[in-house]
Motif scaffolding. Sequence first.
Motif, PDB file in Angstrom:
ATOM      1  N   TYR A 211      -3.934  -0.853   3.753  1.00 41.32           N
ATOM      2  CA  TYR A 211      -2.759  -0.453   4.672  1.00 41.32           C
ATOM      3  C   TYR A 211      -3.359   0.288   5.944  1.00 41.32           C
ATOM      4  O   TYR A 211      -2.863   0.160   7.038  1.00 41.32           O
ATOM      5  CB  TYR A 211      -1.973   0.508   3.642  1.00 41.32           C
ATOM      6  CG  TYR A 211      -0.688   0.763   4.548  1.00 41.32           C
ATOM      7  CD1 TYR A 211       0.665  -0.184   4.390  1.00 41.32           C
ATOM      8  CD2 TYR A 211      -0.408   1.979   5.403  1.00 41.32           C
ATOM      9  CE1 TYR A 211       1.715   0.466   4.914  1.00 41.32           C
ATOM     10  CE2 TYR A 211       0.689   2.199   6.061  1.00 41.32           C
ATOM     11  CZ  TYR A 211       1.786   1.491   5.864  1.00 41.32           C
ATOM     12  OH  TYR A 211       2.966   1.682   6.461  1.00 41.32           O
ATOM     13  N   SER A 212      -4.070   1.387   5.635  1.00 44.56           N
ATOM     14  CA  SER A 212      -4.574   2.081   6.844  1.00 44.56           C
ATOM     15  C   SER A 212      -5.499   1.343   7.773  1.00 44.56           C
ATOM     16  O   SER A 212      -5.133   1.701   9.082  1.00 44.56           O
ATOM     17  CB  SER A 212      -5.972   3.013   6.084  1.00 44.56           C
ATOM     18  OG  SER A 212      -6.454   3.930   7.177  1.00 44.56           O
ATOM     19  N   GLU A 213      -6.217   0.363   7.445  1.00 43.83           N
ATOM     20  CA  GLU A 213      -6.769  -0.386   8.420  1.00 43.83           C
ATOM     21  C   GLU A 213      -6.061  -1.728   8.768  1.00 43.83           C
ATOM     22  O   GLU A 213      -6.681  -2.819   9.601  1.00 43.83           O
ATOM     23  CB  GLU A 213      -8.179  -0.935   7.826  1.00 43.83           C
ATOM     24  CG  GLU A 213      -8.933   0.383   7.307  1.00 43.83           C
ATOM     25  CD  GLU A 213     -10.385   0.585   7.994  1.00 43.83           C
ATOM     26  OE1 GLU A 213     -10.648  -0.627   8.655  1.00 43.83           O
ATOM     27  OE2 GLU A 213     -11.152   1.530   8.114  1.00 43.83           O
ATOM     28  N   MET A 214      -4.823  -1.788   8.313  1.00 48.24           N
ATOM     29  CA  MET A 214      -4.069  -3.021   8.964  1.00 48.24           C
ATOM     30  C   MET A 214      -4.620  -4.502   8.416  1.00 48.24           C
ATOM     31  O   MET A 214      -5.078  -5.232   9.195  1.00 48.24           O
ATOM     32  CB  MET A 214      -3.741  -2.975  10.333  1.00 48.24           C
ATOM     33  CG  MET A 214      -2.961  -1.966  10.821  1.00 48.24           C
ATOM     34  SD  MET A 214      -2.995  -1.529  12.668  1.00 48.24           S
ATOM     35  CE  MET A 214      -4.744  -0.957  12.846  1.00 48.24           C
ATOM     36  N   VAL A 215      -4.726  -4.768   7.028  1.00 42.16           N
ATOM     37  CA  VAL A 215      -5.251  -5.999   6.516  1.00 42.16           C
ATOM     38  C   VAL A 215      -4.251  -6.265   5.566  1.00 42.16           C
ATOM     39  O   VAL A 215      -3.555  -5.664   4.584  1.00 42.16           O
ATOM     40  CB  VAL A 215      -6.602  -5.648   5.658  1.00 42.16           C
ATOM     41  CG1 VAL A 215      -7.091  -6.803   4.941  1.00 42.16           C
ATOM     42  CG2 VAL A 215      -7.546  -4.974   6.308  1.00 42.16           C
ATOM     43  N   PRO A 216      -3.857  -7.606   5.766  1.00 42.62           N
ATOM     44  CA  PRO A 216      -2.839  -8.341   5.022  1.00 42.62           C
ATOM     45  C   PRO A 216      -3.196  -8.763   3.538  1.00 42.62           C
ATOM     46  O   PRO A 216      -3.678  -9.712   3.515  1.00 42.62           O
ATOM     47  CB  PRO A 216      -2.217  -9.512   5.874  1.00 42.62           C
ATOM     48  CG  PRO A 216      -3.666  -9.812   6.570  1.00 42.62           C
ATOM     49  CD  PRO A 216      -4.507  -8.636   6.937  1.00 42.62           C
TER      50      PRO A 216
END
Length: 579
Positions: free
Chosen positions: A99-104
């Motif tokens: 979530y922090s690093e924007m990964v789906p």
Amino acid sequence: MPQGDIRTNNLKKPVDVSEYLFTRLHQIGVRSVHGLPGDYNLVALDYLPKAGLTWVGSCNELNAAYAADGYARVKGISALITTFGVGELSAINGIAGAYSEMVPVVHIVGCPSTVSQRNGMLLHHTLGNGDFNVFANMSALVSCVLAKLNDPAEIAAQIDHALRECYVRSRPVYLMLPTDMAIAKVEGERLESPIDLHSPENDADKEDYVVDVVLKYLHAAKKPVVLVDACAVRHRVLDEVHAFITKTKLPVFVTPMGKSAVDETQPNYGGVYVGDASHPDVKEMVEGSDLVLSIGSLKSDFNTAGFSYRLSQLNSIDLHSTHCVVRYSEYSGVHMRGVLRKVTERVDLSQLKVNPVPATVLKPIDTSTIPADSAILQSWFWRAIGDGPFLRENDIIITETGTANFGIWDTRFPAGVTALNQVLWGSIGWALGACQGAALGAKDAGTDRRTILFEGDGSLQLTVQEISTMIRHHLNIILFTICNDGYTIERFIHGMDAEYNDIVEWKYKDLPTVFGGTDETVKKYVVKTKAELEALLADADFNNRKGLRFVELYMPREDAPTSLQLTAQASARNNAKLE
């Protein structure tokens, strides 16, 4: 007749919820699913093969979450399955990192039946208080969508919405799948229509206005530069970035989190900008620019060497996935993809002032004067990795939080390289699990890409079990274990000689054997000197063989890249601030 039967009879093409969910995952690109079995997800797992999905079977849920993170960064999206309570809580650190690093990542949690939940039954894996929502509530803040699949009439739409949001917003989603709903019927006819994964278009008038403003300042600038960061990668605008820098030939730099976002063989690539930890020539050119076109910036402490950027907002244009900022004016709801495309189309090259990048920054390092029996030092190792023939086009390079994450800034990549790091979340041990997921993602994509991991010995000890998963799935991995006797990054922040930064020295090269490797599936190496390193990197068998290559790479205990030392000092100062 029960109401559920009426609903089922009205369905045109009834399919079980598990089949629907897994078919949708396959349709959006997932081929392998990480996770662990538990009694609340076992029935759902039986449906994986029918949907064309492979079960990975990780060693624990935290490692599975790390692996799903790495898989998504290479394949585009991933899926993780855990069981209620004990399983999902073990995974939540990895999900928070995604979530922090924007990964789906699609996190599917098998949970007790809807009947058990309604009756507040005292079941295992609960807190014993009848509250079946407590763990979902914990995950809500690290998920962009939380869907409780409790009603067959809504489940298919819930799944489609969650998967779309996961991909478009590039954040994890949480799906709570009760045991009885896993076999409930939903409308299978929906599967004939793919989920629309396109990002929404900008309002044309707003977009055109922003483009005109950007072009006005771009054409007027005397020393413009481009700075590419993590969000350009996460929100999939690299095609637009490359079209822009190829056409304009403007000097382009990346941040640590943006490393590999730009083709580093381009003549206008200038290196890594990271504030005070930058090469002096890079720092001078970026901070001396009268216009920095920043694409997808993420100004975290380690991504900026302790917030040491010296960039004026008056001379900045910031393009983001949800808005754009031109100097001091913010344009909400205008996304960077459309703006980049139109700026590239409409830029007047005759009005651009294009300055050359510093030639000294990426000049190959001369190691010929270093004695052959010299210890391997951080000061030249990372440049040597990129200057020689070892790295290849399209390699996947993963660096663990620590010396590797900072040292890799000095490595020049061939074209097509994908670099993975976790600079923002910084969970030590992430890289080993992510490496397994990334290598599997490359395999599932039908490519023959090598995955190369640089992992510290301290980090390795946190997640080492996933070596067995690498071996089990015959993954093409080169694993450099940097043996430097503990947590080097922590030593430089605080406690150089403190016991808490020490680790037990393992017999590292024996680990692949312990985890199921054989002489046919794993090759092991020990490297302690410059001569041994050079021989290994030039070894054709080492470079070309398949499977796991495990390297013990020894470096001095108190040796670290200069960039890490500078960032660690800034971190220590920030930690010590009282107000």
